[in-house]
Design an enzyme around this catalytic site. Sequence first.
Site, PDB file in Angstrom:
ATOM      1  CB  CYS A 140      -1.083   0.109   1.247  1.00 27.40           C
ATOM      2  SG  CYS A 140      -1.879   1.447   1.202  1.00 27.40           S
ATOM      3  CB  CYS A 143      -0.641   2.480   3.961  1.00 26.62           C
ATOM      4  SG  CYS A 143      -2.323   1.860   3.183  1.00 26.62           S
ATOM      5  CG  ASP A 144       3.182   1.368   4.608  1.00 24.20           C
ATOM      6  OD1 ASP A 144       2.503   1.908   5.600  1.00 24.20           O
ATOM      7  OD2 ASP A 144       2.890   0.308   4.196  1.00 24.20           O
TER       8      ASP A 144
END
Length: 356
Positions: A140, A143-144
């Site tokens: 992701c 997300c990261d």
Amino acid sequence: MTDDTVDHRRLIIAGTGISGLTAGIYAARSNNDPLIVEGDEPGGQLTLTTDVENYPGFPEGISGPDLINNMKEQATKFGADTRNGVIEDVSKEPAGHFRVEFSDGDVYTADAVIAASGASARTLGVPGEDELMGYGLSTCATCDGAFFRGEDMLVVGGGDAAMEEANFLTKFADTVYIAHRREEFRAEDVWIDRTMEKVDDGEIELLLNTELTEIHGTPEDGVDHVTLVEHPDGHPKEKMEDSATAGEVEEYDFDVGAVFFAIGHTPNTEFLEGTGVEFDDDGYLLTEGGRGGNQTDTGVDGLFGAGDVVDFHYQQAVTAAGMGCQAALDADEYLTERERADELYEAEVDAATADD
């Protein structure tokens, strides 16, 4: 109800992605008492999307989490209930209803079930993957990505997801590299065009006919580098296994500080194996389809499928929402017919349970 049954519901919906929540909105408005189960990926894949630009009604776009939260609020406004937990098994009972068992041991019964459990990101199974997942390896980017600001980053894949994640990562990366095992991408033209603009600007570099074979690093220090293989005709891993072409494959180490997999998804259908429902070769739930009503029927009476657990082709938020609507309408028709025939399951609720 039996002693181990927590509650009986007219309808249980597995999944709180856009398909499950749309089904919940329509089911609640039809007075079908839906219970929507979060699953192990609450909100589904849309929660991993920063900006949803192609969902109708939002000319300026909307974040994935905001869209999901709005839909959940809308579903509960009309009477849907939600609960945390993962459904471990669904079985069709002789009386015609379903037994729904959760991973924590809770058991519910339901007259109908909508499977909107989505699909999970695939991984490669290469050395270093298990040790470094969450420590420089991710599925992701939204997300990261920000955790690796200033690093060189590698995206593995050649479809829309890979293009989208690579473009997003240019906000943080020194350079984003895309490794794809073929010469041609599978992404939509609009994503290829955007990516090639970034290539021209020097923000993205393409590693075509290339595959990842190992990720090196430690949980303490993160990803240090990766091992890649390349063959001019593509699919280098296959070429390595053939003695006639193994010598043509180039293997080399490549320095990156983060790796992102964007190689597709696996449908979350294991919990349905006890129902007798049919799947395709990739595990996607088979439904009736067609042009008339009951398109989301799975062939098991009272069990309906919607969203990415069924759809391996379109996989768009708006199509998932449409399928959630269809499933709720199909379930409502099924429940209404059984009610008219006096065939709905009559759960025996003891006084103590009723008082709760």
